[in-house]
Design a protein around this motif. Structure first.
Motif, mmCIF file in Angstrom:
data_model
loop_
_atom_site.group_PDB
_atom_site.id
_atom_site.type_symbol
_atom_site.label_atom_id
_atom_site.label_comp_id
_atom_site.label_asym_id
_atom_site.label_seq_id
_atom_site.Cartn_x
_atom_site.Cartn_y
_atom_site.Cartn_z
ATOM 1 N N GLU A 1 -1.453 11.679 -8.216
ATOM 2 C CA GLU A 1 -0.989 10.587 -9.071
ATOM 3 C C GLU A 1 0.427 10.918 -9.525
ATOM 4 O O GLU A 1 0.699 12.070 -9.880
ATOM 5 N N ALA A 2 1.307 9.922 -9.531
ATOM 6 C CA ALA A 2 2.555 10.075 -10.273
ATOM 7 C C ALA A 2 2.206 9.675 -11.713
ATOM 8 O O ALA A 2 2.123 8.492 -12.045
ATOM 9 N N LEU A 3 1.966 10.674 -12.559
ATOM 10 C CA LEU A 3 1.622 10.412 -13.964
ATOM 11 C C LEU A 3 2.793 9.766 -14.689
ATOM 12 O O LEU A 3 2.648 9.191 -15.767
ATOM 13 N N THR A 4 3.962 9.899 -14.067
ATOM 14 C CA THR A 4 5.197 9.225 -14.481
ATOM 15 C C THR A 4 4.980 7.724 -14.757
ATOM 16 O O THR A 4 5.662 7.154 -15.597
ATOM 17 N N LYS A 5 4.050 7.120 -14.050
ATOM 18 C CA LYS A 5 3.892 5.661 -14.080
ATOM 19 C C LYS A 5 2.913 5.228 -15.178
ATOM 20 O O LYS A 5 3.213 5.384 -16.344
ATOM 21 N N TYR A 6 1.732 4.717 -14.817
ATOM 22 C CA TYR A 6 0.855 4.141 -15.843
ATOM 23 C C TYR A 6 0.352 5.161 -16.846
ATOM 24 O O TYR A 6 0.152 4.833 -18.025
ATOM 25 N N SER B 1 11.131 2.779 -10.186
ATOM 26 C CA SER B 1 9.962 3.250 -10.905
ATOM 27 C C SER B 1 9.212 2.059 -11.499
ATOM 28 O O SER B 1 9.614 0.906 -11.307
ATOM 29 N N TRP B 2 8.131 2.312 -12.232
ATOM 30 C CA TRP B 2 7.331 1.235 -12.804
ATOM 31 C C TRP B 2 6.242 1.829 -13.672
ATOM 32 O O TRP B 2 6.145 3.042 -13.800
ATOM 33 N N GLY B 3 5.444 0.976 -14.279
ATOM 34 C CA GLY B 3 4.325 1.466 -15.080
ATOM 35 C C GLY B 3 4.685 1.667 -16.543
ATOM 36 O O GLY B 3 3.856 2.131 -17.321
ATOM 37 N N SER C 1 6.485 16.446 -10.903
ATOM 38 C CA SER C 1 6.713 15.037 -10.579
ATOM 39 C C SER C 1 5.680 14.585 -9.559
ATOM 40 O O SER C 1 4.985 15.407 -8.945
ATOM 41 N N GLY C 2 5.619 13.286 -9.354
ATOM 42 C CA GLY C 2 4.737 12.751 -8.317
ATOM 43 C C GLY C 2 5.157 13.243 -6.944
ATOM 44 O O GLY C 2 4.323 13.628 -6.122
ATOM 45 N N GLN C 3 6.456 13.239 -6.682
ATOM 46 C CA GLN C 3 6.942 13.709 -5.388
ATOM 47 C C GLN C 3 6.543 15.164 -5.164
ATOM 48 O O GLN C 3 6.166 15.559 -4.066
ATOM 49 N N CYS C 4 6.595 15.968 -6.216
ATOM 50 C CA CYS C 4 6.209 17.380 -6.105
ATOM 51 C C CYS C 4 4.710 17.496 -5.775
ATOM 52 O O CYS C 4 4.313 18.377 -5.011
ATOM 53 N N LEU D 1 -2.804 8.981 3.096
ATOM 54 C CA LEU D 1 -2.951 7.541 2.872
ATOM 55 C C LEU D 1 -2.210 7.139 1.603
ATOM 56 O O LEU D 1 -2.079 7.947 0.665
ATOM 57 N N GLU D 2 -1.756 5.908 1.589
ATOM 58 C CA GLU D 2 -1.232 5.318 0.345
ATOM 59 C C GLU D 2 -1.599 3.845 0.387
ATOM 60 O O GLU D 2 -1.184 3.109 1.281
ATOM 61 N N SER D 3 -2.392 3.430 -0.564
ATOM 62 C CA SER D 3 -2.941 2.083 -0.503
ATOM 63 C C SER D 3 -3.060 1.528 -1.922
ATOM 64 O O SER D 3 -3.611 2.198 -2.787
ATOM 65 N N CYS E 1 -4.182 11.569 -0.483
ATOM 66 C CA CYS E 1 -3.647 10.225 -0.726
ATOM 67 C C CYS E 1 -2.847 10.144 -2.013
ATOM 68 O O CYS E 1 -3.007 10.940 -2.934
ATOM 69 N N ASP E 2 -2.004 9.145 -2.019
ATOM 70 C CA ASP E 2 -1.186 8.776 -3.173
ATOM 71 C C ASP E 2 -1.871 7.589 -3.840
ATOM 72 O O ASP E 2 -1.967 6.512 -3.258
ATOM 73 N N ASN E 3 -2.394 7.824 -5.050
ATOM 74 C CA ASN E 3 -3.170 6.785 -5.741
ATOM 75 C C ASN E 3 -2.395 6.190 -6.915
ATOM 76 O O ASN E 3 -2.975 5.638 -7.844
HETATM 77 C C1 LIG Z 1 6.893 6.958 -8.393
HETATM 78 C C2 LIG Z 1 6.019 7.254 -7.238
HETATM 79 C C3 LIG Z 1 5.957 8.524 -6.686
HETATM 80 C C4 LIG Z 1 6.817 9.662 -7.171
HETATM 81 O O1 LIG Z 1 6.601 9.967 -8.497
HETATM 82 P P1 LIG Z 1 7.775 10.717 -9.331
HETATM 83 O O2 LIG Z 1 7.062 11.237 -10.510
HETATM 84 O O3 LIG Z 1 8.800 9.689 -9.627
HETATM 85 O O4 LIG Z 1 8.300 11.805 -8.425
HETATM 86 C C5 LIG Z 1 5.118 8.733 -5.617
HETATM 87 N N1 LIG Z 1 4.375 7.741 -5.124
HETATM 88 C C6 LIG Z 1 4.400 6.509 -5.625
HETATM 89 C C7 LIG Z 1 3.546 5.466 -5.023
HETATM 90 C C8 LIG Z 1 5.224 6.217 -6.690
HETATM 91 O O5 LIG Z 1 5.265 4.978 -7.182
#
Ligand SMILES: *Cc1c(COP(=O)(O)O)cnc(C)c1O
Length: 395
Positions: free
Chosen positions: A200-205, A333-335, A81-84, A149-151, A178-180
């Motif tokens: 990257e949270a590949l979960t999204k876009y 969530s989103w994307g 996951s992104g959090q991981c 960073l997260e921007s 950073c969180d992109n």
């Molecule tokens: C969703 C998200 C995460 C976490 O991703 P998961 O795959 O849901 O754990 C982290 N950072 C940002 C900015 C996010 O939008």
């Protein structure tokens, strides 16, 4: 051979002439070896070889290679996951006595991880104003090993001066992560602005369909990759090749999905900026957004996500306004393809920059529905929220 053996050992078939455009889903825990020596020396295959399913299959390596190319990185790892991805990056860079600096606008579970997981291990964190720029110098000391960073910032969209912060961090011997997820590599490439790790949270876009969870970390050099891999090995983190295949499929259309969502989000944000009280719409392309100049300088464009601050007097009508929506779905969530709206509270989380404690912020993620239907929904929401006299301008 007897039937039970024939059932187990798959006969070989020809792949000759089979040129599919898709990436096969290679599944594996066990990898078998040609002979005794190949098995005995499997440790020498290194991180690019195959030795056990947890460490990769051709499917996962294909997605890693995509990420390397898109981010101009040297290596990538995939995690569940992104959090991981955030957690693994921090564990790979911090040890007891160390400190991480985190912007107060970071994805909230990051601060939860620092407080509830890292702090008991003797790893400290300090929260900083995302707009701090080079003044982050004042927060640096010899214990700081990582600057995060997260921007743009989560929910409130402040754009950070990445280069200025990364320079100070590197001068003091700290790494930069950073969180992109907001931008994806299509809109911002952090490794080109001083990041050592980009997650990257590949979960999204990337995945784009709201149907899976997956994260990635891409790095600039093989030493950082080794540190990540070691953490992953110890924690037993592997990913499903089926999920990876869905991301490989989803990312083929990421460019058009993102461009479409971004165009509609930009249009709606500008319209809402004329309807809601001044300063209510938070979108990095609006000149009032903190860091707008940096956004123009560093980003290739905005994404499909923006926020609207609900005026305090409208809060009693918020539930009715949300319940009246027909196209937007209420959800985090989103994307994905469905447009989402999420009422967010940042109470207690914004102490250094603008404070939003007494209100709710609506975060909108634009999906793939027809923009006219989406706008009709937003108009319904605005009309319920804002009394007629307060509407600065109806469309
Ligand atoms: C969703 C998200 C995460 C976490 O991703 P998961 O795959 O849901 O754990 C982290 N950072 C940002 C900015 C996010 O939008």
């Amino acid at each position: 051979m007897k039937d039970n053996t024939l059932c187990v050992h798959h006969p070989e078939v020809s792949h000759e002439g089979f040129a599919s455009l898709t990436v096969p889903t290679y599944r594996a825990s066990t990898i078998v070896f040609e002979n005794a020596e190949a098995y005995a020396t499997r440790g020498q295959r290194g991180p690019d070889g195959y030795s056990y399913g947890m460490h990769g299959t051709p499917t996962t390596k294909t997605l890693e290679a995509h990420l390397n190319l898109l981010h101009r990185g040297v290596a990538s790892v995939l995690v569940p996951s992104g959090q991981c991805a955030i957690a693994v990056t921090m564990l790979a860079t911090l040890s007891p006595g160390g400190t991480v600096l985190v912007p107060e606008t970071a994805y909230p579970p990051v601060l939860g991880f620092c407080r509830d997981f890292l702090a008991p291990l003797g790893i400290s964190h300090r929260v900083y104003d995302p707009m701090i720029g080079a003044d982050i110098k004042a927060l640096m000391d010899d214990t700081v090993r990582l600057v995060w960073l997260e921007s743009p910032g989560s929910t409130t969209m402040e754009v950070q001066d990445f280069g200025a912060i990364a320079n100070v961090a590197h001068d003091r011997g700290a790494l930069v992560g950073c969180d992109n997820t907001y931008a994806s590599p299509l809109l911002f490439k952090p490794l080109e602005h001083g990041a050592d790790f980009v997650m990257e949270a590949l979960t999204k876009y990337f995945a784009g369909q709201s149907d899976l969870l997956l994260g990635s970390v891409t790095v600039k050099n093989t030493d950082l990759r080794l540190r990540l891999r070691n953490q992953m090995r110890m924690l037993g983190l592997g990913v499903s090749p089926d999920d990876v295949m869905l991301v490989l499929r989803g990312m083929e259309t990421m460019g058009v999905r993102l461009a479409r969502a971004a165009e509609v989000a930009d249009r709606f944000a500008r319209k809402l900026d004329k309807i809601f009280p001044e300063g209510s719409v938070l979108h990095p392309a609006l000149p009032a957004c903190p860091g707008h100049d940096v956004f123009i300088r560093d980003f290739a464009g905005a994404g499909g996500l923006f926020s609207v601050v609900v005026p305090e007097y409208a809060l009693p009508r918020l539930d009715a306004a949300l319940d009246g929506l027909c196209v937007f779905r209420i959800g985090a969530s989103w994307g994905g393809t469905s447009s989402l709206i999420a009422p967010m509270s940042v109470k207690g989380q914004r102490n250094l920059g603008a404070n939003f404690d007494d209100t709710i912020i609506l975060r909108l993620s634009i999906g793939m529905e027809d923009p006219d239907d989406l706008w009709a929904d937003i108009e319904r929401l605005a009309k319920t929220l804002l009394p007629r006299a307060e509407l600065r301008k109806t469309s």
